[in-house]
Design an enzyme around this catalytic site. Structure first.
Site, mmCIF file in Angstrom:
data_model
loop_
_atom_site.group_PDB
_atom_site.id
_atom_site.type_symbol
_atom_site.label_atom_id
_atom_site.label_comp_id
_atom_site.label_asym_id
_atom_site.label_seq_id
_atom_site.Cartn_x
_atom_site.Cartn_y
_atom_site.Cartn_z
ATOM 1 N N ASP A 117 1.071 -1.186 -0.082
ATOM 2 C CA ASP A 117 -0.085 0.114 0.092
ATOM 3 C C ASP A 117 1.051 1.182 -0.006
ATOM 4 O OD1 ASP A 117 -1.561 2.174 0.698
ATOM 5 O OD2 ASP A 117 -2.609 1.045 2.047
ATOM 6 N N ARG A 120 -0.456 4.453 2.235
ATOM 7 C CA ARG A 120 0.094 4.200 3.266
ATOM 8 C C ARG A 120 1.802 4.251 3.777
ATOM 9 N NH1 ARG A 120 2.556 -0.062 5.752
ATOM 10 N NH2 ARG A 120 2.129 -0.432 7.942
ATOM 11 N N GLU A 210 1.317 2.609 13.310
ATOM 12 C CA GLU A 210 0.138 2.395 12.132
ATOM 13 C C GLU A 210 -0.781 1.182 12.523
ATOM 14 O OE1 GLU A 210 -2.050 1.184 10.439
ATOM 15 O OE2 GLU A 210 -0.666 -0.123 9.090
ATOM 16 N N GLU A 219 -10.293 -3.800 15.250
ATOM 17 C CA GLU A 219 -8.999 -4.503 15.729
ATOM 18 C C GLU A 219 -8.754 -3.813 17.073
ATOM 19 O OE1 GLU A 219 -5.263 -4.880 13.191
ATOM 20 O OE2 GLU A 219 -6.660 -4.787 11.672
ATOM 21 N N HIS A 368 -5.100 0.081 1.038
ATOM 22 C CA HIS A 368 -5.494 -1.326 1.361
ATOM 23 C C HIS A 368 -6.781 -1.531 2.114
ATOM 24 C CE1 HIS A 368 -3.315 -0.922 4.909
ATOM 25 N NE2 HIS A 368 -3.843 -2.080 5.489
HETATM 26 N N1 J7C Z 1 1.881 -4.929 20.831
HETATM 27 C C1 J7C Z 1 2.723 -5.270 19.825
HETATM 28 N N2 J7C Z 1 2.361 -5.459 18.577
HETATM 29 C C2 J7C Z 1 1.113 -5.355 18.314
HETATM 30 C C3 J7C Z 1 0.216 -5.026 19.173
HETATM 31 C C4 J7C Z 1 0.572 -4.668 20.529
HETATM 32 N N3 J7C Z 1 -0.258 -4.396 21.490
HETATM 33 N N4 J7C Z 1 -0.990 -4.757 18.586
HETATM 34 C C5 J7C Z 1 -0.611 -5.094 17.102
HETATM 35 N N5 J7C Z 1 0.522 -5.370 16.952
HETATM 36 C C6 J7C Z 1 1.349 -5.568 15.723
HETATM 37 C C7 J7C Z 1 1.042 -6.780 15.028
HETATM 38 O O1 J7C Z 1 1.176 -7.902 15.147
HETATM 39 C C8 J7C Z 1 0.865 -6.219 13.451
HETATM 40 O O2 J7C Z 1 2.321 -6.721 12.991
HETATM 41 C C9 J7C Z 1 0.876 -4.854 13.682
HETATM 42 O O3 J7C Z 1 1.004 -4.318 14.932
HETATM 43 C C10 J7C Z 1 -0.696 -4.549 13.337
HETATM 44 C C11 J7C Z 1 -0.917 -3.262 12.333
HETATM 45 N N6 J7C Z 1 -2.470 -3.426 12.034
HETATM 46 C C12 J7C Z 1 -2.935 -2.458 11.493
HETATM 47 N N7 J7C Z 1 -4.324 -2.507 11.612
HETATM 48 N N8 J7C Z 1 -2.425 -1.366 11.350
#
Ligand code: J7C
Length: 433
Positions: A117, A120, A210, A219, A368
């Site tokens: 993307d 982004r 992000e 999420e 995306h």
């Molecule tokens: N701690 C560490 N990594 C995280 C967490 C958290 N609490 N929550 C999400 N992630 C990571 C996840 O494994 C992925 O690589 C990315 O952040 C999610 C990005 N998702 C999104 N919708 N932007």
């Protein structure tokens, strides 16, 4: 009278208590078009009789003599009546579904989608680039760094003293290798773990992440960002993004409507319309999240309905976010539903520096995330000059913490002189529970 049968029926009815308010989808008034969903509204503490569990997510229930569908996860068994095992089974499951969530981010599929993307990824690159002078000697946390792209941009384009790249999934092992491979290990430290649990040796000047999901909040990774902010951002530090907004517009969705609903009118010369109520449930009950709306399908000028300030937003604010809206219809057409998308803003580290933004709407390069389409049950013809007003509420699922419902109320006021006709409707969309 067949008493045996009655007893049997009674035995199959179970009483449940509402854990949270649910607005339902019936309602209405006026001439009433665009309503007709058969969900039951209830309030916290209401006692509902569940008659049937046709699916794991939606049950058929009764409250004060009214019946309708209710979301199963909003209900709990009355403690007094609790059957062994049932409640326990739910409490053993993780309301964050972290195992599944982080397993997904341990594979390349989603990272490929995010990295491919360009708008982004390029926005984050520009944010680092445009602030490179001010990032000098700063301490940065990149929360949910994935493959580490933002951390690598920081090390490559600026001279921060340290970047803590925090990633909970097993991708972190590879991120470490990528950091090394690109000779950034002096600056970037990869920490594998949930941001809520990791320990840093110091506070950070900048918290970049992000975290945005479908319809901005899905999420609810934003909760992790807020908790990390409260624990690790130094006073006066910077949040990237600094603010976010959810935009909404009433729209046409002709081809989607034809494909999923009008299709049944005359396939192969046959009348298949008895399948339309099923089609409505199957295709229009949940939002369509990978929708790309044409600018011409917007019936009015979009409005920001939710605004989030990443410095002041609190975790408890996420439970329910609601707002009223009012649109002036600018073109005559068919009102099929509402489309939502988000924009996030990155303030400059320099006083007076330009704010950068990532806009995922129809007038920007597609991302995306695309846009999220909420289809009404029935399309409504509208004319330029009509007014569509109403409200939107995003409510977090009380059990499943990464999920939410979106409730839309609308009221269409015709501009035609000879009528004071208006139509109202309301519908609740689970995303996805
Ligand atoms: N701690 C560490 N990594 C995280 C967490 C958290 N609490 N929550 C999400 N992630 C990571 C996840 O494994 C992925 O690589 C990315 O952040 C999610 C990005 N998702 C999104 N919708 N932007």
């Amino acid at each position: 009278m067949d008493t045996e049968k009655e007893d049997e029926d009674d035995a199959s009815v179970q009483e449940y208590v509402a854990r949270s308010d649910f607005p339902g989808g019936g309602g209405g008034g006026g001439t009433g078009t665009g309503t007709g969903t058969d969900q039951l509204a209830f309030s916290t503490g209401d006692r509902l009789l569940v008659h049937a569990k046709p699916s794991a997510e939606w049950w058929w229930a009764e409250l004060r003599g009214v019946v309708g569908y209710v979301p199963a996860s909003y209900l709990r068994r009355d403690a007094a009546e609790e059957e062994e095992g049932e409640e326990e089974e739910i409490s053993l499951q993780d309301p964050w579904q972290d195992e599944e969530y982080f397993d997904n981010y341990g594979t390349l599929r989603l990272h490929l989608e995010m990295l491919s993307d360009r708008s982004r990824t390029e926005t984050y690159r520009q944010v680092v680039l445009k602030n490179s002078a001010s990032l000098r000697n700063k301490v940065v946390m990149d929360l949910g760094c994935g493959t580490g792209i933002i951390s690598l941009f920081c090390a490559q384009l600026a001279k921060p003293s340290t970047v803590y790249a925090v990633e909970a999934s097993s991708m972190a092992d590879y991120t470490r290798q990528l950091v090394k491979q690109n000779a950034c290990e002096e600056v970037v430290t990869v920490l594998q773990g949930r941001a809520e649990e990791i320990e840093l040796p110091e506070q950070v000047d900048v918290l970049v992440s992000e975290w945005m999901g479908n319809c901005l909040l899905f999420e609810f990774m934003v909760e992790s960002v807020l908790l990390a902010r409260d624990r690790w951002l130094r006073d006066g530090g910077t949040m990237w993004p600094s603010s976010a907004a959810l935009s909404l517009v009433p729209c046409q969705a002709d081809s989607y409507y034809s494909e999923k609903m009008a299709f049944w009118e005359r396939p192969y010369g046959l009348d298949f319309t008895p399948l339309q109520p099923l089609a409505q449930k199957e295709f229009f009950a949940k939002p369509k999240f990978s929708h790309l709306i044409e600018p011409n399908d917007c019936l009015a000028a979009p409005r920001d309905v939710i605004r989030m300030d990443m410095y002041t937003l609190q975790v408890r604010d996420l439970e329910e976010m609601r707002s009223e809206f009012s649109f002036g219809v600018e073109r005559s057409g068919v009102f099929h539903g509402f489309t939502a998308w988000f924009t996030v803003h990155f303030e400059s580290l320099e006083a007076g520096g330009a704010t950068l933004e990532l806009d995922t709407g129809p007038n920007s390069e597609p991302t995306h995330w695309k846009q999220t389409l909420f289809m009404l049950d029935q399309p409504v013809g509208v004319h330029a000059g009509d007014a569509i007003s109403g409200s939107i509420a995003l409510r977090r699922n009380p059990t499943w913490r990464r999920h939410m419902t979106v409730t839309l109320h609308w009221n269409i006021k015709s501009s035609m002189e000879d009528t004071d006709d208006y139509q109202v409707g309301t519908k609740t969309f689970p995303m996805w529970r």
